[in-house]
Design an enzyme around this catalytic site. Sequence first.
Site, PDB file in Angstrom:
ATOM      1  N   GLY A  14       0.835  -1.204   0.000  1.00  0.00           N
ATOM      2  CA  GLY A  14       0.000   0.000   0.000  1.00  0.00           C
ATOM      3  C   GLY A  14       0.867   1.250   0.000  1.00  0.00           C
ATOM      4  N   ARG A  24      13.180  10.459  -2.819  1.00  0.00           N
ATOM      5  CA  ARG A  24      14.053  11.622  -3.082  1.00  0.00           C
ATOM      6  C   ARG A  24      15.317  11.559  -2.228  1.00  0.00           C
ATOM      7  NH1 ARG A  24      14.222  16.370  -0.115  1.00  0.00           N
ATOM      8  NH2 ARG A  24      14.771  18.317  -1.190  1.00  0.00           N
ATOM      9  N   ARG A  75       0.858  -4.953  -5.506  1.00  0.00           N
ATOM     10  CA  ARG A  75       0.918  -6.204  -4.755  1.00  0.00           C
ATOM     11  C   ARG A  75       1.274  -7.237  -5.832  1.00  0.00           C
ATOM     12  NH1 ARG A  75      -0.630  -4.070   0.406  1.00  0.00           N
ATOM     13  NH2 ARG A  75      -2.464  -2.786   0.170  1.00  0.00           N
ATOM     14  N   GLY A 105       5.687  -2.145   3.579  1.00  0.00           N
ATOM     15  CA  GLY A 105       5.267  -2.693   4.862  1.00  0.00           C
ATOM     16  C   GLY A 105       5.885  -4.058   5.109  1.00  0.00           C
ATOM     17  N   ASP A 106       5.357  -4.773   6.096  1.00  0.00           N
ATOM     18  CA  ASP A 106       6.024  -6.029   6.472  1.00  0.00           C
ATOM     19  C   ASP A 106       5.886  -7.123   5.414  1.00  0.00           C
ATOM     20  OD1 ASP A 106       3.389  -6.349   7.038  1.00  0.00           O
ATOM     21  OD2 ASP A 106       3.668  -7.106   9.077  1.00  0.00           O
ATOM     22  N   THR A 128       4.187   2.610   5.512  1.00  0.00           N
ATOM     23  CA  THR A 128       2.790   2.184   5.534  1.00  0.00           C
ATOM     24  C   THR A 128       2.035   3.058   6.520  1.00  0.00           C
ATOM     25  OG1 THR A 128       1.237   0.455   6.270  1.00  0.00           O
ATOM     26  CG2 THR A 128       3.466   0.285   7.121  1.00  0.00           C
ATOM     27  N   ASP A 130      -0.234   2.129   8.359  1.00  0.00           N
ATOM     28  CA  ASP A 130      -0.752   1.317   9.473  1.00  0.00           C
ATOM     29  C   ASP A 130       0.106   1.363  10.741  1.00  0.00           C
ATOM     30  OD1 ASP A 130      -2.690   0.519   7.677  1.00  0.00           O
ATOM     31  OD2 ASP A 130      -1.640  -1.309   7.098  1.00  0.00           O
ATOM     32  N   ASP A 132       2.235  -0.713  11.666  1.00  0.00           N
ATOM     33  CA  ASP A 132       2.067  -2.048  12.260  1.00  0.00           C
ATOM     34  C   ASP A 132       3.301  -2.941  12.110  1.00  0.00           C
ATOM     35  OD1 ASP A 132       1.939  -2.331   9.519  1.00  0.00           O
ATOM     36  OD2 ASP A 132       0.242  -3.710   9.530  1.00  0.00           O
ATOM     37  N   ARG A 157     -18.048  15.006  13.738  1.00  0.00           N
ATOM     38  CA  ARG A 157     -18.540  15.364  15.094  1.00  0.00           C
ATOM     39  C   ARG A 157     -19.422  16.609  15.063  1.00  0.00           C
ATOM     40  NH1 ARG A 157     -15.407  14.138  20.465  1.00  0.00           N
ATOM     41  NH2 ARG A 157     -17.473  14.844  21.066  1.00  0.00           N
ATOM     42  N   ARG A 165     -26.796  12.463  17.094  1.00  0.00           N
ATOM     43  CA  ARG A 165     -26.737  11.075  16.608  1.00  0.00           C
ATOM     44  C   ARG A 165     -25.499  10.367  17.145  1.00  0.00           C
ATOM     45  NH1 ARG A 165     -27.566  12.305  10.211  1.00  0.00           N
ATOM     46  NH2 ARG A 165     -29.837  12.376  10.151  1.00  0.00           N
ATOM     47  N   ARG A 174      -5.412  -2.435   8.575  1.00  0.00           N
ATOM     48  CA  ARG A 174      -5.292  -3.881   8.315  1.00  0.00           C
ATOM     49  C   ARG A 174      -5.626  -4.655   9.585  1.00  0.00           C
ATOM     50  NH1 ARG A 174      -1.426  -6.372   3.857  1.00  0.00           N
ATOM     51  NH2 ARG A 174       0.115  -4.929   4.652  1.00  0.00           N
ATOM     52  N   GLY A 188     -11.634  12.372  20.614  1.00  0.00           N
ATOM     53  CA  GLY A 188     -12.575  12.316  21.733  1.00  0.00           C
ATOM     54  C   GLY A 188     -13.651  11.246  21.567  1.00  0.00           C
ATOM     55  N   GLN A 254      -7.516   7.987   3.419  1.00  0.00           N
ATOM     56  CA  GLN A 254      -6.482   7.912   4.469  1.00  0.00           C
ATOM     57  C   GLN A 254      -5.085   7.661   3.912  1.00  0.00           C
ATOM     58  OE1 GLN A 254      -8.272   5.392   7.984  1.00  0.00           O
ATOM     59  NE2 GLN A 254      -9.416   4.972   6.137  1.00  0.00           N
ATOM     60  N   ARG A 255      -5.008   7.151   2.693  1.00  0.00           N
ATOM     61  CA  ARG A 255      -3.684   6.814   2.147  1.00  0.00           C
ATOM     62  C   ARG A 255      -3.082   7.940   1.317  1.00  0.00           C
ATOM     63  NH1 ARG A 255      -3.955   0.698   0.590  1.00  0.00           N
ATOM     64  NH2 ARG A 255      -3.812   1.415  -1.541  1.00  0.00           N
TER      65      ARG A 255
HETATM   66  P1  ADP Z   1       2.863  -4.344   2.657  1.00  0.00           P
HETATM   67  O1  ADP Z   1       4.262  -4.327   2.215  1.00  0.00           O
HETATM   68  O2  ADP Z   1       2.257  -2.974   2.658  1.00  0.00           O
HETATM   69  O3  ADP Z   1       2.667  -5.092   3.965  1.00  0.00           O
HETATM   70  P2  ADP Z   1       1.745  -6.628   1.225  1.00  0.00           P
HETATM   71  O4  ADP Z   1       1.537  -7.456   2.440  1.00  0.00           O
HETATM   72  O5  ADP Z   1       0.661  -6.639   0.207  1.00  0.00           O
HETATM   73  O6  ADP Z   1       1.997  -5.090   1.554  1.00  0.00           O
HETATM   74  O7  ADP Z   1       3.090  -7.106   0.544  1.00  0.00           O
HETATM   75  C1  ADP Z   1       3.588  -6.450  -0.599  1.00  0.00           C
HETATM   76  C2  ADP Z   1       4.204  -7.438  -1.523  1.00  0.00           C
HETATM   77  O8  ADP Z   1       5.326  -8.065  -0.896  1.00  0.00           O
HETATM   78  C3  ADP Z   1       3.318  -8.622  -1.915  1.00  0.00           C
HETATM   79  O9  ADP Z   1       2.399  -8.281  -2.927  1.00  0.00           O
HETATM   80  C4  ADP Z   1       4.370  -9.596  -2.429  1.00  0.00           C
HETATM   81  O10 ADP Z   1       4.814  -9.211  -3.700  1.00  0.00           O
HETATM   82  C5  ADP Z   1       5.512  -9.360  -1.450  1.00  0.00           C
HETATM   83  N1  ADP Z   1       5.461 -10.375  -0.385  1.00  0.00           N
HETATM   84  C6  ADP Z   1       4.638 -10.396   0.695  1.00  0.00           C
HETATM   85  N2  ADP Z   1       4.864 -11.500   1.440  1.00  0.00           N
HETATM   86  C7  ADP Z   1       5.848 -12.190   0.821  1.00  0.00           C
HETATM   87  C8  ADP Z   1       6.533 -13.428   1.103  1.00  0.00           C
HETATM   88  N3  ADP Z   1       6.238 -14.166   2.157  1.00  0.00           N
HETATM   89  N4  ADP Z   1       7.488 -13.813   0.229  1.00  0.00           N
HETATM   90  C9  ADP Z   1       7.808 -13.078  -0.850  1.00  0.00           C
HETATM   91  N5  ADP Z   1       7.195 -11.910  -1.154  1.00  0.00           N
HETATM   92  C10 ADP Z   1       6.235 -11.475  -0.337  1.00  0.00           C
HETATM   93  O1  F6P Z   2      -1.493  -1.306   4.416  1.00  0.00           O
HETATM   94  C1  F6P Z   2      -2.158  -0.146   4.080  1.00  0.00           C
HETATM   95  C2  F6P Z   2      -3.606  -0.435   3.834  1.00  0.00           C
HETATM   96  O2  F6P Z   2      -4.212   0.783   3.448  1.00  0.00           O
HETATM   97  C3  F6P Z   2      -4.357  -1.078   5.004  1.00  0.00           C
HETATM   98  O3  F6P Z   2      -4.704  -0.137   5.985  1.00  0.00           O
HETATM   99  C4  F6P Z   2      -5.525  -1.691   4.285  1.00  0.00           C
HETATM  100  O4  F6P Z   2      -6.034  -2.799   4.999  1.00  0.00           O
HETATM  101  C5  F6P Z   2      -4.925  -2.145   2.984  1.00  0.00           C
HETATM  102  O5  F6P Z   2      -3.757  -1.355   2.778  1.00  0.00           O
HETATM  103  C6  F6P Z   2      -5.832  -1.998   1.791  1.00  0.00           C
HETATM  104  O6  F6P Z   2      -5.172  -2.526   0.691  1.00  0.00           O
HETATM  105  P1  F6P Z   2      -5.669  -2.457  -0.816  1.00  0.00           P
HETATM  106  O7  F6P Z   2      -5.097  -1.228  -1.406  1.00  0.00           O
HETATM  107  O8  F6P Z   2      -5.084  -3.676  -1.438  1.00  0.00           O
HETATM  108  O9  F6P Z   2      -7.161  -2.447  -0.788  1.00  0.00           O
END
Ligand code: ADP
Ligand code: F6P
Length: 322
Positions: A14, A24, A75, A105-106, A128, A130, A132, A157, A165, A174, A188, A254-255
């Site tokens: 994302g 940059r 992705r 991200g992770d 990211t 998130d 997270d 609000r 309401r 996520r 709040g 949000q992104r």
């Molecule tokens: P984020 O990096 O934001 O957490 P994703 O979880 O969608 O987003 O992961 C991004 C990309 O990283 C995936 O589309 C895939 O190409 C690669 N990826 C994720 N998990 C693995 C994995 N276990 N092994 C290899 N590539 C991965």
């Molecule tokens: O990781 C960023 C994020 O925006 C999450 O908060 C959300 O769950 C996900 O990506 C949405 O992903 P996509 O763009 O594939 O719908």
Amino acid sequence: MKKIKKIGILTSGGDAPGMNAAIRSVVRTGIHYGYEMYGIYHGYDGLVSGEIEKLEARDVSGILQKGGTKLKTSRCPAFLEKDTRDIARSMCKVFGIDVVVVIGGDGSYRGALALANEGLPVVCIPGTIDNDIGCTDYTIGFDTALNTVQDAIDKIRDTAYSHERCYVIEVMGRNAGYIALNNGIAGGADAILIPEEPFNINDVIKIIIEGRNRGKDDFTIIVAEGVKNAQDICALIEENTGIISRYTILGYVQRGGSPSAYDRVMASRMGDLAIKTINQNNLNKIISLKNNQLVAQDIDEALKMTKTIDKEMLEVAKILSI
Ligand code: ADP
Ligand code: F6P
């Protein structure tokens, strides 16, 4: 050890505000240290298909203040297959790329770890909204997302107050509740629902009824997307309290948007450290913020780390919403 000459950079997963500032920074710091810098487009997809071009300092002009990512992102499910990653590594050989900087991200980190284990050096930067990722206290984009969400909550609000309401606002994250928790406090909220805490609709109903008995006329409930959908929660609240309830799913707004000053500074510093780390031949690292210090951690160790929500923040929110 082979001398590093060419560094590739990609964004994956994302998008997040501040990714451009990081691009940059990586490109310009890389040039400053004498490297040739290469942009890889569309994340791992572009690494596989060879969407790669040389970037000069002027190619990253005018992007610091822009949301999204100049390099695009994707992705790439095929990257879970070794055969696909083998093609990516061959593509790096074709272009002469010695190291790849991955901003994401992770999930993107797991892809980077696989590449590292298979022989292509990487350095990662957390990007990211998130926040997270276990190994770092901060991920680029989080602060901007919080400010975007805050603006939306404040506006909602106003109308909640006028119509007396209950509004249920669903935010991203996520499987994590960092956005919900922070914006719940800053906005709040009467209740904050996050995936890290068991969800019970009766608790929410009780908070609302008790609040009404104490003289509250309007209610704000923040729900993280990983809990349950806002529409269902809203229906249950209206059904059980009799208070007219509406829901808003903030979604992809949000992104986007111009990164906050904090995200620009953090992205610039993380990009700088990524290159300095490479320059010291410290490879297969993740740039992280730990106790207010930027550090480069081993990717395999860093990926095992977890972080937990500060439950005291939920307590703060509860006390302040009486
Ligand atoms: P984020 O990096 O934001 O957490 P994703 O979880 O969608 O987003 O992961 C991004 C990309 O990283 C995936 O589309 C895939 O190409 C690669 N990826 C994720 N998990 C693995 C994995 N276990 N092994 C290899 N590539 C991965
Ligand atoms: O990781 C960023 C994020 O925006 C999450 O908060 C959300 O769950 C996900 O990506 C949405 O992903 P996509 O763009 O594939 O719908």
